[in-house]
Design a protein around this motif. Structure first.
Motif, PDB file in Angstrom:
ATOM      1  N   ASN A  61      -0.703  13.425 -15.773  1.00 20.05           N
ATOM      2  CA  ASN A  61      -1.034  12.544 -14.493  1.00 20.05           C
ATOM      3  C   ASN A  61      -1.724  13.333 -13.208  1.00 20.05           C
ATOM      4  O   ASN A  61      -2.768  12.750 -12.319  1.00 20.05           O
ATOM      5  N   LYS A  62      -1.326  14.824 -12.874  1.00 19.02           N
ATOM      6  CA  LYS A  62      -1.846  15.730 -11.592  1.00 19.02           C
ATOM      7  C   LYS A  62      -3.174  15.500 -11.933  1.00 19.02           C
ATOM      8  O   LYS A  62      -4.440  15.165 -11.117  1.00 19.02           O
ATOM      9  N   GLU A  63      -3.630  16.163 -13.139  1.00 18.90           N
ATOM     10  CA  GLU A  63      -4.812  16.125 -13.495  1.00 18.90           C
ATOM     11  C   GLU A  63      -6.305  15.014 -13.350  1.00 18.90           C
ATOM     12  O   GLU A  63      -7.374  14.926 -12.384  1.00 18.90           O
ATOM     13  N   LEU A  64      -5.651  14.144 -13.447  1.00 16.63           N
ATOM     14  CA  LEU A  64      -6.177  12.521 -13.660  1.00 16.63           C
ATOM     15  C   LEU A  64      -6.110  12.190 -12.155  1.00 16.63           C
ATOM     16  O   LEU A  64      -7.523  11.637 -12.108  1.00 16.63           O
ATOM     17  N   LEU A  65      -5.153  12.377 -11.462  1.00 15.40           N
ATOM     18  CA  LEU A  65      -5.545  11.672 -10.673  1.00 15.40           C
ATOM     19  C   LEU A  65      -5.857  12.798  -9.602  1.00 15.40           C
ATOM     20  O   LEU A  65      -7.047  11.954  -8.396  1.00 15.40           O
ATOM     21  N   THR A  66      -6.588  14.031  -9.579  1.00 15.69           N
ATOM     22  CA  THR A  66      -7.060  14.898  -8.744  1.00 15.69           C
ATOM     23  C   THR A  66      -8.794  14.468  -8.927  1.00 15.69           C
ATOM     24  O   THR A  66      -9.623  14.694  -8.318  1.00 15.69           O
ATOM     25  N   HIS A 111       0.913  -1.225  -0.464  1.00 19.52           N
ATOM     26  CA  HIS A 111      -0.216  -0.045  -0.045  1.00 19.52           C
ATOM     27  C   HIS A 111       1.177   1.184  -0.276  1.00 19.52           C
ATOM     28  O   HIS A 111       0.859   2.132  -0.667  1.00 19.52           O
ATOM     29  N   GLN A 112       1.607   1.288   1.166  1.00 17.44           N
ATOM     30  CA  GLN A 112       2.488   2.407   1.130  1.00 17.44           C
ATOM     31  C   GLN A 112       3.524   2.887  -0.423  1.00 17.44           C
ATOM     32  O   GLN A 112       4.099   3.665  -0.963  1.00 17.44           O
ATOM     33  N   GLU A 113       3.835   1.790  -0.721  1.00 16.13           N
ATOM     34  CA  GLU A 113       4.771   1.882  -2.172  1.00 16.13           C
ATOM     35  C   GLU A 113       4.115   1.722  -3.157  1.00 16.13           C
ATOM     36  O   GLU A 113       3.808   3.218  -3.915  1.00 16.13           O
ATOM     37  N   LEU A 114       2.424   2.070  -3.488  1.00 12.32           N
ATOM     38  CA  LEU A 114       1.747   2.850  -4.690  1.00 12.32           C
ATOM     39  C   LEU A 114       1.175   3.706  -4.061  1.00 12.32           C
ATOM     40  O   LEU A 114       2.140   4.489  -5.268  1.00 12.32           O
ATOM     41  N   ILE A 115       1.038   4.304  -3.026  1.00 10.93           N
ATOM     42  CA  ILE A 115       1.003   6.301  -2.996  1.00 10.93           C
ATOM     43  C   ILE A 115       2.568   6.528  -3.278  1.00 10.93           C
ATOM     44  O   ILE A 115       2.622   7.538  -3.851  1.00 10.93           O
ATOM     45  N   THR A 116       3.356   6.241  -2.735  1.00 11.03           N
ATOM     46  CA  THR A 116       4.359   6.853  -2.967  1.00 11.03           C
ATOM     47  C   THR A 116       5.021   6.002  -4.659  1.00 11.03           C
ATOM     48  O   THR A 116       5.586   7.483  -5.232  1.00 11.03           O
ATOM     49  N   LEU A 117       4.364   5.121  -5.364  1.00 15.96           N
ATOM     50  CA  LEU A 117       4.408   5.541  -6.817  1.00 15.96           C
ATOM     51  C   LEU A 117       3.891   6.543  -7.450  1.00 15.96           C
ATOM     52  O   LEU A 117       4.330   7.399  -8.620  1.00 15.96           O
ATOM     53  N   CYS A 118       2.181   7.382  -7.471  1.00 13.04           N
ATOM     54  CA  CYS A 118       1.209   7.685  -7.401  1.00 13.04           C
ATOM     55  C   CYS A 118       1.894   8.841  -7.178  1.00 13.04           C
ATOM     56  O   CYS A 118       1.600   9.967  -8.378  1.00 13.04           O
ATOM     57  N   LEU A 119       2.366   9.166  -6.229  1.00 14.46           N
ATOM     58  CA  LEU A 119       2.471  11.057  -5.788  1.00 14.46           C
ATOM     59  C   LEU A 119       3.994  11.324  -6.430  1.00 14.46           C
ATOM     60  O   LEU A 119       3.817  12.216  -7.429  1.00 14.46           O
ATOM     61  N   ARG A 120       4.751  10.133  -6.861  1.00 17.44           N
ATOM     62  CA  ARG A 120       6.380  10.620  -8.122  1.00 17.44           C
ATOM     63  C   ARG A 120       5.957  10.659  -9.337  1.00 17.44           C
ATOM     64  O   ARG A 120       5.802  11.861 -10.231  1.00 17.44           O
ATOM     65  N   LEU A 121       4.397   9.807  -9.659  1.00 14.69           N
ATOM     66  CA  LEU A 121       4.272   9.320 -10.936  1.00 14.69           C
ATOM     67  C   LEU A 121       3.057  11.307 -11.243  1.00 14.69           C
ATOM     68  O   LEU A 121       3.608  11.995 -12.299  1.00 14.69           O
ATOM     69  N   SER A 122       2.886  11.709 -10.593  1.00 11.93           N
ATOM     70  CA  SER A 122       2.019  12.839 -10.513  1.00 11.93           C
ATOM     71  C   SER A 122       3.330  14.006 -10.150  1.00 11.93           C
ATOM     72  O   SER A 122       2.603  15.818 -10.631  1.00 11.93           O
ATOM     73  N   LYS A 123       4.139  13.704  -9.980  1.00  7.44           N
ATOM     74  CA  LYS A 123       5.626  15.424 -10.171  1.00  7.44           C
ATOM     75  C   LYS A 123       5.729  15.399 -11.768  1.00  7.44           C
ATOM     76  O   LYS A 123       6.268  16.949 -11.435  1.00  7.44           O
ATOM     77  N   PHE A 124       5.454  14.638 -12.656  1.00 10.18           N
ATOM     78  CA  PHE A 124       6.458  13.783 -14.221  1.00 10.18           C
ATOM     79  C   PHE A 124       5.668  15.165 -15.284  1.00 10.18           C
ATOM     80  O   PHE A 124       5.940  15.757 -15.686  1.00 10.18           O
ATOM     81  N   LYS A 125       4.048  15.209 -14.378  1.00 15.19           N
ATOM     82  CA  LYS A 125       3.429  15.838 -15.933  1.00 15.19           C
ATOM     83  C   LYS A 125       2.140  15.889 -15.247  1.00 15.19           C
ATOM     84  O   LYS A 125       1.370  15.613 -14.366  1.00 15.19           O
ATOM     85  N   LYS A 126       1.369  17.277 -15.614  1.00 17.37           N
ATOM     86  CA  LYS A 126       0.810  17.998 -15.456  1.00 17.37           C
ATOM     87  C   LYS A 126      -1.095  17.151 -15.533  1.00 17.37           C
ATOM     88  O   LYS A 126      -2.058  16.985 -14.270  1.00 17.37           O
TER      89      LYS A 126
END
Length: 161
Positions: free
Chosen positions: A35-40, A18-33
């Motif tokens: 990705n962050k918009e989709l996650l939002t 679970h913690q690794e998935l959170i870390t991966l998602c946050l890292r992914l959201s840092k690279f492209k706007k």
């Protein structure tokens, strides 16, 4: 570097904690706007689709009011930019009703533009192309929704003709 397939990614993600998935998602959201918009969207807006649609409509309305109407060239550029934005938001929400609703709203906003879009072949083509697209997408919806959206579509078809 070879990109992994969706199946390979899914299998690898299933092995993560679970913690690794959170870390991966946050890292992914840092690279492209995007990705962050989709996650939002997935975290905050996917539960309340109606609110998501209204937010986008408000943004589209503001964009249409800011269109430079001094020449059809600038209108065309702005309309294409707004359409790209709408299509991006539609990609986030895989809901077909949302897609039809937003595209119909886009077409309604186009008919409100001054000077009239009938005088520009390019703008008329954009409008007609979106109406054709809406017509195809309506057939994928529930019968009751098809009826309601077809009424709106018929109204839109008569506005430009």
């Amino acid at each position: 570097m070879k990109t992994a397939t969706v199946k390979e990614l899914k299998e690898e993600l299933e092995d993560k904690s679970h913690q690794e998935l959170i870390t991966l998602c946050l890292r992914l959201s840092k690279f492209k706007k995007e990705n962050k918009e989709l996650l939002t969207y997935l975290l905050f807006d996917s539960e309340n689709e109606e609110n998501y649609i209204n937010t986008i409509k408000l943004e589209v309305e503001q964009n249409f009011s800011a269109v430079n109407t001094t020449s059809y060239y600038y209108i065309k550029k702005s309309v294409r930019k707004i359409l790209r934005l709408i299509k991006k938001y539609i990609r986030y929400s895989t809901n077909k009703e949302t897609e039809v609703e937003l595209l119909l709203f886009f077409c309604k906003q186009m008919t409100l533009l001054k000077p009239d879009i009938k005088k520009s072949k390019v703008l008329t083509n954009i409008y007609n192309r979106e109406l054709i697209s809406i017509k195809k997408k309506i057939t994928l919806l529930h019968e009751d929704l098809q009826y309601d959206y077809n009424l709106e579509l018929e109204e839109m078809l008569t506005k430009v003709d």
